[in-house]
Design an enzyme around this catalytic site. Structure first.
Site, mmCIF file in Angstrom:
data_model
loop_
_atom_site.group_PDB
_atom_site.id
_atom_site.type_symbol
_atom_site.label_atom_id
_atom_site.label_comp_id
_atom_site.label_asym_id
_atom_site.label_seq_id
_atom_site.Cartn_x
_atom_site.Cartn_y
_atom_site.Cartn_z
ATOM 1 N N CYS A 90 1.059 -1.362 0.422
ATOM 2 C CA CYS A 90 -0.032 -0.215 0.159
ATOM 3 C C CYS A 90 0.982 1.366 -0.308
ATOM 4 O O CYS A 90 1.865 1.829 0.749
ATOM 5 C CB CYS A 90 -0.173 -0.201 1.275
ATOM 6 N N CYS A 131 -0.146 3.476 2.613
ATOM 7 C CA CYS A 131 1.293 3.095 4.394
ATOM 8 C C CYS A 131 2.389 2.810 3.806
ATOM 9 O O CYS A 131 2.892 3.363 5.055
ATOM 10 C CB CYS A 131 0.348 1.599 3.826
#
Length: 126
Positions: A54, A57
């Site tokens: 991600c 993230c």
């Protein structure tokens, strides 16, 4: 030649199965420890649900690490490695921050943010 390949496969198959089983046991033990820590964790804690693939993230990881270094109680939870905990807290999008007090959710938000905003939200979680 075929006999040598068959003998080699007969030797390697149980070894591979044993290694796979040991890795699975370690994974299960780690997952159980993370679930137990979330259930009986610190009185106040912030769970940072994320994944290695991600982009947002990965952007938040250094910010979270910096706040952890400053004494904030943030815990990384990889949703790919700990699906049960992600399901328990109903995490559908990442990154997601879940703010816990005595194991009960008090607040949450999803998506990236600045270090200042995250620091202000985590002010009570030191």
């Amino acid at each position: 030649m075929r006999l040598a390949i068959i003998c080699l496969l007969l030797f390697l198959t149980p070894v591979a199965a044993l290694l796979g089983y040991k890795n699975y046991q370690q994974f299960q033990a780690q997952q159980l420890a993370e679930e137990k820590a979330a259930a009986t964790g610190a009185p106040r804690e912030v769970l940072f649900f994320n994944a290695s693939w991600c982009g947002p993230c990965r952007h938040m990881k250094p910010i979270v690490a910096q706040l952890k270094g400053q004494g904030y109680r943030l815990r990384d939870v990889d949703v790919d490695r700990n699906r049960a905990l992600a399901q328990k807290y109903g995490v559908h999008g990442i990154p997601t921050f879940v703010f816990l007090q005595n194991g009960k959710e008090q607040h949450r938000f999803s998506g990236g943010t600045s270090i200042e905003r995250l620091k202000s939200l985590c002010a009570n979680y030191r």
